[in-house]
Design an enzyme around this catalytic site. Structure first.
Site, PDB file in Angstrom:
ATOM      1  N   CYS A  78      54.856 -80.356 125.956  1.00 27.88           N
ATOM      2  CA  CYS A  78      54.120 -81.122 126.593  1.00 27.88           C
ATOM      3  C   CYS A  78      52.948 -80.366 127.705  1.00 27.88           C
ATOM      4  O   CYS A  78      53.788 -79.548 128.297  1.00 27.88           O
ATOM      5  CB  CYS A  78      54.905 -82.024 127.781  1.00 27.88           C
ATOM      6  SG  CYS A  78      53.874 -83.254 128.657  1.00 27.88           S
TER       7      CYS A  78
ATOM      8  N   THR B  73      49.646 -83.104 122.119  1.00 29.71           N
ATOM      9  CA  THR B  73      48.007 -82.883 122.655  1.00 29.71           C
ATOM     10  C   THR B  73      47.515 -81.653 122.800  1.00 29.71           C
ATOM     11  O   THR B  73      48.512 -80.656 122.999  1.00 29.71           O
ATOM     12  CB  THR B  73      48.005 -83.695 123.787  1.00 29.71           C
ATOM     13  OG1 THR B  73      48.803 -83.210 124.838  1.00 29.71           O
ATOM     14  CG2 THR B  73      48.292 -85.151 123.751  1.00 29.71           C
TER      15      THR B  73
ATOM     16  N   GLY C 205      49.417 -93.100 118.375  1.00 30.26           N
ATOM     17  CA  GLY C 205      49.464 -93.014 119.754  1.00 30.26           C
ATOM     18  C   GLY C 205      48.183 -93.597 120.455  1.00 30.26           C
ATOM     19  O   GLY C 205      48.368 -94.835 120.696  1.00 30.26           O
ATOM     20  N   THR C 206      47.346 -92.664 120.615  1.00 23.99           N
ATOM     21  CA  THR C 206      46.082 -93.437 121.275  1.00 23.99           C
ATOM     22  C   THR C 206      45.534 -94.705 120.838  1.00 23.99           C
ATOM     23  O   THR C 206      44.909 -95.485 121.282  1.00 23.99           O
ATOM     24  CB  THR C 206      44.983 -92.287 121.510  1.00 23.99           C
ATOM     25  OG1 THR C 206      45.471 -91.119 121.879  1.00 23.99           O
ATOM     26  CG2 THR C 206      43.769 -92.703 122.216  1.00 23.99           C
TER      27      THR C 206
HETATM   28  C1  LIG Z   1      49.152 -91.065 127.479  1.00 25.22           C
HETATM   29  C2  LIG Z   1      49.863 -90.083 126.689  1.00 25.22           C
HETATM   30  C3  LIG Z   1      51.116 -90.027 126.972  1.00 25.22           C
HETATM   31  C4  LIG Z   1      51.738 -89.101 126.017  1.00 25.22           C
HETATM   32  N1  LIG Z   1      53.181 -88.687 126.215  1.00 25.22           N
HETATM   33  C5  LIG Z   1      53.837 -88.084 125.588  1.00 25.22           C
HETATM   34  C6  LIG Z   1      55.175 -87.564 125.936  1.00 25.22           C
HETATM   35  O1  LIG Z   1      55.775 -88.191 126.680  1.00 25.22           O
HETATM   36  N2  LIG Z   1      55.959 -86.945 124.952  1.00 25.22           N
HETATM   37  C7  LIG Z   1      55.445 -86.310 123.805  1.00 25.22           C
HETATM   38  O2  LIG Z   1      56.062 -85.785 123.002  1.00 25.22           O
HETATM   39  N3  LIG Z   1      54.145 -86.756 123.514  1.00 25.22           N
HETATM   40  C8  LIG Z   1      53.286 -87.269 124.485  1.00 25.22           C
HETATM   41  N4  LIG Z   1      51.879 -87.673 124.278  1.00 25.22           N
HETATM   42  C9  LIG Z   1      51.608 -86.884 122.863  1.00 25.22           C
HETATM   43  C10 LIG Z   1      51.477 -88.177 121.647  1.00 25.22           C
HETATM   44  O3  LIG Z   1      52.952 -88.539 121.288  1.00 25.22           O
HETATM   45  C11 LIG Z   1      50.907 -87.592 120.447  1.00 25.22           C
HETATM   46  O4  LIG Z   1      51.417 -86.386 119.866  1.00 25.22           O
HETATM   47  C12 LIG Z   1      49.309 -87.222 120.771  1.00 25.22           C
HETATM   48  O5  LIG Z   1      48.662 -88.184 121.590  1.00 25.22           O
HETATM   49  C13 LIG Z   1      48.493 -87.143 119.496  1.00 25.22           C
HETATM   50  O6  LIG Z   1      48.600 -88.570 118.755  1.00 25.22           O
HETATM   51  P1  LIG Z   1      47.327 -89.469 119.080  1.00 25.22           P
HETATM   52  O7  LIG Z   1      46.001 -88.871 118.702  1.00 25.22           O
HETATM   53  O8  LIG Z   1      47.474 -90.677 117.927  1.00 25.22           O
HETATM   54  O9  LIG Z   1      47.360 -90.259 120.429  1.00 25.22           O
HETATM   55  C14 LIG Z   1      51.397 -88.497 124.852  1.00 25.22           C
HETATM   56  C15 LIG Z   1      50.175 -88.820 124.484  1.00 25.22           C
HETATM   57  C16 LIG Z   1      48.967 -89.775 125.564  1.00 25.22           C
HETATM   58  C17 LIG Z   1      47.780 -89.994 125.240  1.00 25.22           C
END
Ligand SMILES: Cc1cc2nc3c(=O)[nH]c(=O)nc-3n(C[C@H](O)[C@H](O)[C@H](O)COP(=O)(O)O)c2cc1C
Ligand SMILES: Cc1cc2nc3c(=O)[nH]c(=O)nc-3n(C[C@H](O)[C@H](O)[C@H](O)COP(=O)(O)OP(=O)(O)OC[C@H]3O[C@@H](n4cnc5c(N)ncnc54)[C@H](O)[C@@H]3O)c2cc1C
Ligand code: FES
Lengths: 308, 284
Positions: free
Chosen positions: A131, A196, A269-270
């Site tokens: 994270c 991220t 995710g997003t």
């Molecule tokens: C608002 C938000 C909160 C997130 N919280 C976590 C988290 O608590 N733990 C984690 O491992 N990843 C977290 N992530 C990362 C996502 O799980 C994921 O790895 C990342 O967003 C890429 O995927 P996406 O492009 O489909 O969002 C978070 C992402 C976003 C956007």
């Protein structure tokens, strides 16, 4: 012959490869008003810490071209309340559950793993060591081979082999395969790629950082090529280790890219922020695409880009 | 506390009309399923930028009015102020354009059981959701006094039908181009005392809500506010939209204003910059 859409990660079997991404589905209940959670391969819960945590200052998000930055800072109720209220509800809903954990120290990860032992209905533990939303970047365990290894070892010892361990890694490193190697040697059964990327936005009017936490994690379609590259590199080196892929997937075709690179399942995710039904839509599109490519099963498509 | 709006649906709507009123756009959308469950104070989340959009997040708008069985079918109306790229895209959409919408979302204004004297206070487009509320309150037998303020007359949203619903309407503009010159808070106290107001509903920028709350608190008048926090999802799954709120158990938590709000009891919000020290799990 019917198409086999199921997938498995280190012995845990899922009816389909579409999961939610940690932190993008809260604890599952919020999406359950839109569709049955049983339609998903699994719900991956928001990373939970040992104690309650308020998270970082607001504003916590900024939209960027084809993406967004977030600086939530692991807000959550703490493991006890999570188990009592959220996890018990999720399990009783019949959903497949992957619990994501995050700690501030190696011992905290171990303590979290211990608290999760003996709970029926957990399919795997995702260990978030990546994270970017912590005050001290030194805490990003996934940026250092030794600390990444120490966390996974601690989780493995404390879980006593009850559930598969998926280590979630950060793409913000020079060579991700080195970190992958460490966590695999430490006992990770699978890898979650990618978390991220650390980013920042400055408000052009005030010239101040836009986010309350100044920096934030970049997600969404903008990072998909990074996810594809990372999964491809890691799968090339460790073809037997299952990968839960994620990063900017918003269509079935996007998901297929990650699968062809080597992912056995894909977290969304997003995309769910833009459409509560994104996971369901992507799941349908991916299945149709796999069938139209004449794959007899999902498993036959995993890592296919390495052979072509 | 989880209070997800169980009536929310996601569907496709069509713009019936998009007209400029002052600095705003009044957009009427035909869409099934949203008006059916909507209550004053609820909001909708709209996808912007079309299919090839590089804007992945939805934009949030308060429901101005909605009607399940109008002669045009089920309709939802919003008042849009151009802010950044997404709202600008929305204001350019012409009649017949398709919009993807989720709603109704969030909490709604609680309605008093007895016919009491209430005030509705709107800053800028924050006035939009208050007129439907006024109608509900009037039907309950309440006396409703309205106070609408903005920087300039083009940003005053006070439609004719709305004016007819309320018992009185006071307008303030900072430049004096309409109504009284000054701010809402310059005239608020007199208005509250004169009309023996027992409950205030306010919607507008946080600075305005805070100033109104200071007066409400001093005069011991109940105050329901509708907040506007940056939201990425609007459905409770991202944790971006949080505010410090004191629960019935006395504990302050960062709650999601998209599901535990946007309508919040002013008494329960901790009116501080940043995360208050007493917040559960504060670690910074
Ligand atoms: C608002 C938000 C909160 C997130 N919280 C976590 C988290 O608590 N733990 C984690 O491992 N990843 C977290 N992530 C990362 C996502 O799980 C994921 O790895 C990342 O967003 C890429 O995927 P996406 O492009 O489909 O969002 C978070 C992402 C976003 C956007
Ligand atoms: C409960 C609620 C009700 C609202 N009602 C109305 C209304 O009736 N009429 C109206 O004109 N506007 C309303 N807004 C504000 C509106 O959502 C923003 O002006 C709009 O999202 C800005 O988008 P943009 O693309 O133009 O700006 P950008 O700055 O490009 O937006 C970037 C991102 O930040 C988010 N964002 C930026 N500003 C805000 C903001 N003020 N509030 C929430 N999210 C924001 C957007 O959703 C987007 O994801 C409301 C906001 C909330 C939270
Ligand atoms: S906007 Fe996502 S939780 Fe409120």
């Amino acid at each position: 012959m019917s198409f086999d859409y199921s997938t498995s990660i280190a012995g845990s079997v899922f009816s389909n490869p579409i999961f939610t991404a940690s932190g993008c589905a809260a604890s599952g209940r919020e999406l359950a008003q839109f569709f049955s959670l049983k339609e998903l391969g699994a719900i991956v819960t928001k990373s939970i810490m040992l104690k309650a945590r308020s998270g970082r200052d607001t504003p916590r998000m900024a939209e960027t071209p084809s993406g967004m930055l977030n600086s939530i800072g692991l807000q959550g109720p703490g493991i006890d309340k999570f188990i009592e209220e959220d996890l018990s509800w999720l399990i009783s809903s019949g959903a497949k559950v992957v619990v994501s954990i995050a700690g501030e120290s190696v011992d905290e990860y171990g303590a979290l793993a211990r608290r999760l032992r003996g709970i029926k209905g957990i399919s795997a533990i995702e260990v978030n060591i990546s994270c970017p939303n912590v005050e001290n970047r030194g805490q990003v365990f996934a940026c250092h081979p030794a600390s990444a290894r120490a966390v996974i070892e601690s989780v493995r010892i404390n879980l006593g082999g009850e559930y598969p361990i998926i280590a979630k890694l950060s793409p913000d490193v020079t060579d991700i395969t080195l970190i992958a190697e460490e966590v695999i040697n430490a006992g990770a059964d699978g890898l979650a790629l990618i978390n991220t990327l650390l980013g920042m936005v400055i408000n052009p009017k005030t010239l101040k950082p836009h986010l309350g936490g100044k920096t934030g994690g970049l997600s969404g379609p903008a990072i998909r090529p990074v996810a594809v590259r990372t999964i491809f590199q890691v799968h090339a080196k460790f073809p037997k280790i299952p990968i839960l892929g994620m990063g900017g997937v918003s269509s079935g075709s996007d998901a297929l890219e990650l699968i062809a690179a080597g992912a056995s399942a894909v977290s969304i995710g997003t995309a769910s922020f833009g459409d509560p039904y994104a996971t369901i839509k992507i799941g349908k599109e991916l299945q149709e695409l796999l069938i139209s490519h004449n794959f007899p099963s999902l498993a036959d498509a995993v890592g296919i880009a390495h052979d072509r | 506390m989880i209070s997800i709006n169980q009536r929310a649906v996601t569907s496709e709507g069509k713009i019936l009309s998009n007209r400029k009123i002052g600095a705003y756009h009044h957009i009427i959308i035909e869409i099934e399923g949203i008006a059916e469950g909507a209550k004053p104070g609820n909001f909708i989340a709209i996808s912007v930028g079309g299919v090839e959009s590089n804007m992945p997040l939805r934009r949030i708008f308060a429901i101005y009015r909605s009607k399940a069985q109008s002669k045009y079918g089920s309709i939802v109306e919003i008042i849009v102020a151009e802010s950044g790229k997404g709202s600008a895209w929305l204001t350019r959409q012409i009649e017949g354009s398709t919009l993807y919408i989720t709603g109704p979302l969030g909490t709604s204004f609680p309605i008093p059981a007895d016919p009491i004297n209430v005030a509705i206070i709107g800053g800028g487009y924050g006035a939009a959701p208050l007129f439907d509320l006024a109608e509900t309150l009037k039907n309950k037998g309440c006396r409703v006094d309205a106070l609408i303020g903005a920087a300039t007359s083009a940003k005053i949203f006070a439609p004719l039908e709305g004016k007819r619903t309320v018992n009185s309407i006071t307008i303030t503009t900072e430049d004096g181009s309409a109504g009284k010159k000054g701010r809402i808070t310059d005239v608020l106290e007199d208005l509250l005392k004169e009309n023996q107001i027992e409950l205030i509903y306010s919607c507008g920028p946080m600075g305005m809500l805070k100033a109104v709350h200071e007066i409400a608190e001093r005069l011991s008048i109940a105050h329901q506010i509708s907040v506007e926090e940056s939201m990425a999802c609007g459905i409770g799954i991202c944790m971006t939209c949080v505010l410090p709120i004191r629960g019935d158990d006395g504990i302050v938590r960062m709650l999601r204003s998209c599901i535990d709000g946007p309508v919040i009891d002013g008494e329960k919000l901790i009116w501080s910059e940043g995360i208050p020290p007493e917040t559960l799990g504060r670690h910074l």
